[in-house]
Design a protein around this motif. Structure first.
Motif, PDB file in Angstrom:
ATOM      1  N   ALA A  21      -3.814   1.208  -3.702  1.00 37.14           N
ATOM      2  CA  ALA A  21      -3.223   0.759  -4.967  1.00 37.14           C
ATOM      3  C   ALA A  21      -2.364  -0.484  -4.765  1.00 37.14           C
ATOM      4  O   ALA A  21      -2.300  -1.362  -5.636  1.00 37.14           O
ATOM      5  N   VAL A  22      -1.720  -0.570  -3.620  1.00 36.13           N
ATOM      6  CA  VAL A  22      -0.831  -1.700  -3.332  1.00 36.13           C
ATOM      7  C   VAL A  22      -1.615  -2.941  -2.896  1.00 36.13           C
ATOM      8  O   VAL A  22      -1.155  -4.074  -3.091  1.00 36.13           O
ATOM      9  N   MET A  23      -2.805  -2.752  -2.323  1.00 39.02           N
ATOM     10  CA  MET A  23      -3.571  -3.880  -1.769  1.00 39.02           C
ATOM     11  C   MET A  23      -3.804  -5.016  -2.765  1.00 39.02           C
ATOM     12  O   MET A  23      -3.513  -6.186  -2.457  1.00 39.02           O
ATOM     13  N   PRO A  24      -4.325  -4.753  -3.978  1.00 34.44           N
ATOM     14  CA  PRO A  24      -4.542  -5.864  -4.917  1.00 34.44           C
ATOM     15  C   PRO A  24      -3.240  -6.546  -5.323  1.00 34.44           C
ATOM     16  O   PRO A  24      -3.207  -7.769  -5.515  1.00 34.44           O
ATOM     17  N   VAL A  54     -11.072 -14.106 -14.642  1.00 34.50           N
ATOM     18  CA  VAL A  54     -10.633 -13.038 -15.547  1.00 34.50           C
ATOM     19  C   VAL A  54     -11.283 -11.716 -15.154  1.00 34.50           C
ATOM     20  O   VAL A  54     -10.614 -10.681 -15.034  1.00 34.50           O
ATOM     21  N   LEU A  55     -12.591 -11.751 -14.932  1.00 37.05           N
ATOM     22  CA  LEU A  55     -13.308 -10.539 -14.526  1.00 37.05           C
ATOM     23  C   LEU A  55     -12.790 -10.027 -13.191  1.00 37.05           C
ATOM     24  O   LEU A  55     -12.562  -8.821 -13.015  1.00 37.05           O
ATOM     25  N   TYR A  56     -12.574 -10.937 -12.257  1.00 40.02           N
ATOM     26  CA  TYR A  56     -12.104 -10.566 -10.919  1.00 40.02           C
ATOM     27  C   TYR A  56     -10.742  -9.882 -10.985  1.00 40.02           C
ATOM     28  O   TYR A  56     -10.533  -8.819 -10.379  1.00 40.02           O
ATOM     29  N   PHE A  62      -7.977  -2.745 -12.240  1.00 39.28           N
ATOM     30  CA  PHE A  62      -8.615  -1.427 -12.315  1.00 39.28           C
ATOM     31  C   PHE A  62      -8.394  -0.649 -11.020  1.00 39.28           C
ATOM     32  O   PHE A  62      -8.112   0.558 -11.043  1.00 39.28           O
ATOM     33  N   VAL A  63      -8.520  -1.339  -9.891  1.00 35.92           N
ATOM     34  CA  VAL A  63      -8.288  -0.693  -8.591  1.00 35.92           C
ATOM     35  C   VAL A  63      -6.856  -0.184  -8.508  1.00 35.92           C
ATOM     36  O   VAL A  63      -6.602   0.948  -8.066  1.00 35.92           O
ATOM     37  N   PHE A  67      -6.217   3.922  -8.242  1.00 29.04           N
ATOM     38  CA  PHE A  67      -5.665   4.499  -7.017  1.00 29.04           C
ATOM     39  C   PHE A  67      -4.199   4.896  -7.166  1.00 29.04           C
ATOM     40  O   PHE A  67      -3.722   5.757  -6.425  1.00 29.04           O
ATOM     41  N   THR A  68      -3.505   4.308  -8.123  1.00 25.49           N
ATOM     42  CA  THR A  68      -2.163   4.808  -8.436  1.00 25.49           C
ATOM     43  C   THR A  68      -2.256   6.221  -8.996  1.00 25.49           C
ATOM     44  O   THR A  68      -1.487   7.115  -8.612  1.00 25.49           O
TER      45      THR A  68
END
Length: 382
Positions: A21-24, A54-56, A62-63, A67-68
């Motif tokens: 969750a923290v990675m992005p 925007v999509l990226y 979302f990730v 994961f949160t």
């Protein structure tokens, strides 16, 4: 031990989810120009982004959200099981065994990771947190201080048991590094408070307490690594297969202490007016350089394990594969800003994030199958 029986090492799953969750968030924090402080969602979407971007970034968000939710859901589920398990004889038996009692540290590491999730993804999405971030440091300091006391008490108690009871040093494994891992996780949050708190009393207190936990953790990391490598060099062949994933646990340890050093440097700059430009390059660059060759070395030792065992079996120690992947990508994001600002490195970090997500769901699928069914084709063991 049957896979259906609880082990505190199951918290490695919630810990891994928190890390992913923290990675992005860390990737955006250190690869986007967003102004001072921690990046917020409002800052991201105020930028002039192409349709592909925007999509990226929607995918990155979302990730973080997914994961949160997984992190907190697993934390609640495992905490309920942990409380029940602590009432059994298995708990006291584990605590008294110096070769196994490091497992009890996994829940504490996961709980402290929850603070990172709150500071990162939750604050990113919730304006009520990002808009009142400065006011949160006092309650955060209290909460962290309570964990500081608990962690130091636990660590000293386990070390006392090791010294009094003794153990066969030839039977130790890299899971032993959960001791400095826990202290590193505690320190990285403390130095974060020190670096960002506007109140000098809070900042100075957090910094000094972090020096206590950090010095203890680095001492244990050094001592235990020397003992571990000496023990493995004296033993024939590799450790037992269920210990092999823990070989990479060196990497999250290095990441945590490097980030702690990075944040402590920012504390010194902001509070005492130091100028430490080259210091940041040295701390982050040296740590990331170490992790690159160690990651290659570690996976070279795990080739046969992946070929012959990993996809056919499940044991809870396999969750130990997630944190090294997370840690490498997280420190790589720091390195991208400070050491090596390059599109190639950025692409590698994104690939590592995708790999980590795939491995996580592969492990989660196996964990669920082994927990629910005794007729699975997997070989299930703790």
């Amino acid at each position: 031990m049957d896979a259906k029986k609880f082990t505190p090492l199951a918290f490695l799953a919630s810990l891994g989810a928190g890390g992913i969750a923290v990675m992005p968030f860390v990737l955006m924090q250190y690869t986007l120009d967003h102004g001072a402080g921690l990046i917020t969602r409002a800052q991201l979407w105020s930028m002039d982004l192409s349709s592909y971007q925007v999509l990226y970034y929607y995918l990155l968000e979302f990730v973080m959200i997914l994961f949160t939710l997984i992190h907190f859901a697993l934390t609640i589920i495992f905490t309920i099981k942990l409380v029940r398990w602590m009432k059994t004889d298995s708990f006291s038996s584990l605590i008294k065994d110096p070769l196994r009692n490091t497992g009890i540290l996994a829940p504490l590491i996961s709980y402290i990771m929850s603070m990172n999730v709150m500071i990162g993804p939750l604050r990113y999405f919730l304006p009520v947190l990002s808009g009142n971030f400065a006011a949160l440091f006092f309650p955060a300091m209290i909460f962290w201080s309570l964990f500081f006391i608990l962690v130091l008490f636990t660590e000293i108690r386990l070390l006392e048991i090791s010294f009094k009871n003794g153990f066969d040093i030839n039977k130790i494994n890299f899971g032993w590094l959960l001791h400095p891992f826990l202290l590193g996780m505690l320190t990285v949050v403390g130095t974060g408070i020190a670096a960002m708190a506007s109140d000098n009393t809070i900042a100075n207190t957090a910094a000094f307490m972090s020096l206590i936990s950090g010095s203890m953790g680095m001492f244990l990391l050094f001592v235990k690594m020397v003992i571990l490598f000496k023990s493995h060099f004296q033993s024939p062949g590799l450790p037992e297969k269920h210990f092999l994933p823990s070989f990479l646990i060196v990497i999250p340890n290095i990441t945590l202490y490097a980030i702690s050093g990075f944040r402590l440097g920012h504390f010194l700059e902001r509070t005492y007016g130091f100028e430490l430009g080259a210091y940041f390059y040295f701390v982050v660059g040296l740590a990331f350089a170490f992790e690159i060759w160690y990651m290659l070395f570690g996976f070279s030792l795990l080739i046969d394990y992946f070929r012959n065992n990993h996809f056919k079996e499940f044991y809870v120690t396999q969750w130990g594969l997630i944190c090294p992947l997370v840690a490498f990508a997280v420190l790589g994001s720091f390195a991208h800003r400070i050491v090596f600002n390059n599109i190639v490195l950025y692409g590698i970090l994104v690939m590592f994030m995708l790999l980590t997500i795939l491995v996580y769901f592969e492990l989660l699928s196996k964990h669920i199958k082994c927990s629910r069914s005794s007729h699975t084709t997997l070989s299930c063991a703790v």
